[in-house]
Design an enzyme around this catalytic site. Structure first.
Site, PDB file in Angstrom:
ATOM      1  N   ASN A  48     -58.799  -4.596 -10.010  1.00 27.62           N
ATOM      2  CA  ASN A  48     -57.857  -5.694  -9.792  1.00 27.62           C
ATOM      3  C   ASN A  48     -57.072  -5.412  -8.519  1.00 27.62           C
ATOM      4  O   ASN A  48     -56.925  -4.258  -8.125  1.00 27.62           O
ATOM      5  CB  ASN A  48     -56.852  -5.763 -10.950  1.00 27.62           C
ATOM      6  CG  ASN A  48     -57.431  -6.389 -12.193  1.00 27.62           C
ATOM      7  OD1 ASN A  48     -58.629  -6.341 -12.432  1.00 27.62           O
ATOM      8  ND2 ASN A  48     -56.564  -6.967 -12.993  1.00 27.62           N
ATOM      9  N   ARG A  49     -56.518  -6.431  -7.931  1.00 26.10           N
ATOM     10  CA  ARG A  49     -55.590  -6.243  -6.818  1.00 26.10           C
ATOM     11  C   ARG A  49     -54.264  -5.740  -7.367  1.00 26.10           C
ATOM     12  O   ARG A  49     -53.660  -6.379  -8.213  1.00 26.10           O
ATOM     13  CB  ARG A  49     -55.305  -7.569  -6.118  1.00 26.10           C
ATOM     14  CG  ARG A  49     -56.427  -8.100  -5.316  1.00 26.10           C
ATOM     15  CD  ARG A  49     -55.944  -9.337  -4.542  1.00 26.10           C
ATOM     16  NE  ARG A  49     -57.078 -10.105  -4.080  1.00 26.10           N
ATOM     17  CZ  ARG A  49     -57.781  -9.803  -2.992  1.00 26.10           C
ATOM     18  NH1 ARG A  49     -57.462  -8.737  -2.269  1.00 26.10           N
ATOM     19  NH2 ARG A  49     -58.789 -10.550  -2.639  1.00 26.10           N
TER      20      ARG A  49
END
Ligand code: CTP
Ligand code: CA
Length: 227
Positions: free
Chosen positions: A34-35
């Site tokens: 994920n960012r």
């Protein structure tokens, strides 16, 4: 264990924070993630320590330094993060800020996957990762105060309300991570505190300011539970 100032509102309390992304390896050179910069979670860990708590931070891979005054452990995958969290229970309060990868590949290739000239790529077979917040929030060693975050791009408050109940949290801190929200990697954050009592929206402020204000709120909530 590191402990903060003896006169702070969280003196004598233990806290656990998760922060950053997790990386789920596909093969030795590739991963699913994920960012997440880890900035908000690390700032919360530091703020809790400044209020006197002995803070244990479980961090995924990030490019920022360990926060001062916080006992930090580094992990890579969601399963490693869950194990590191469970090894650090019990605590008085826990804040789950990590952007945990919801899925990992069913198996990890021991050698680098190669392109096959002229052929379609093999599809990745995914499997669900453990939900760390839900495991702790509904578990037998549940901290007295459990806080989750919710990154949403639509139906922010409805989704956060569902997560509050499903994960056994006292509070979900919801933030809008749609393109217009611009939270990812940036320094500012607009958050909505979702509890069983309702929703409280805070003005947009720096992630450090969100952390400071949230730490103070959690100290007050914990003191209330003692009454
Ligand atoms: N969380 C967790 N472990 C997971 C997934 C999420 O601990 N495997 C925690 C996050 O740290 C956060 C909260 O759960 O505190 C909500 O995460 P979010 O990704 O918004 O919710 P999900 O339940 O994963 O639902 P979805 O991504 O489908 O919106
Ligand atoms: Ca998720």
């Amino acid at each position: 264990l590191l402990a903060g100032p003896a006169d702070g509102p969280l003196a004598g309390r233990t806290a656990l924070v998760t922060s950053g992304p997790t990386h789920e390896p596909i093969d030795p050179v590739r991963y699913i993630a994920n960012r997440s910069s880890g900035r908000q979670g690390h700032a919360i860990a530091a703020a809790l320590a400044r209020l006197g708590a002995a803070v244990r931070l479980v961090s995924g891979p990030v490019a920022i330094p360990d926060p001062p005054g916080v006992e930090t452990v580094h992990v890579e995958t969601a399963r490693e993060m869950l194990a590191a969290v469970e090894a650090r229970l019990p605590v008085d309060l826990a804040v789950f800020v990590a952007a945990v990868a919801d899925w990992r590949t069913e198996s990890q290739a021991p050698t680098k996957l190669k392109k096959r000239p002229g052929a379609e790529p093999e599809p990745l077979r995914l499997t669900l990762n453990p939900d760390i917040l839900k495991t702790v929030g509904t578990g037998s060693r549940r901290p007295r105060l459990v806080v989750g975050f919710a990154a949403e791009t639509a139906d922010l408050l409805a989704n956060a309300g569902v997560k509050l109940a499903a994960k056994g949290a006292d509070m979900i801190v919801a933030n809008d991570v749609s393109a217009e929200g611009g939270v990812m990697g940036g320094n500012a954050n607009t958050v909505h505190l979702v509890t069983a009592q309702g929703v409280e929206t805070w003005e947009t402020m720096a992630k450090d300011a969100v952390a400071e204000k949230l730490a103070q709120r959690l100290a007050a909530m914990l003191a209330d539970k003692d009454r």
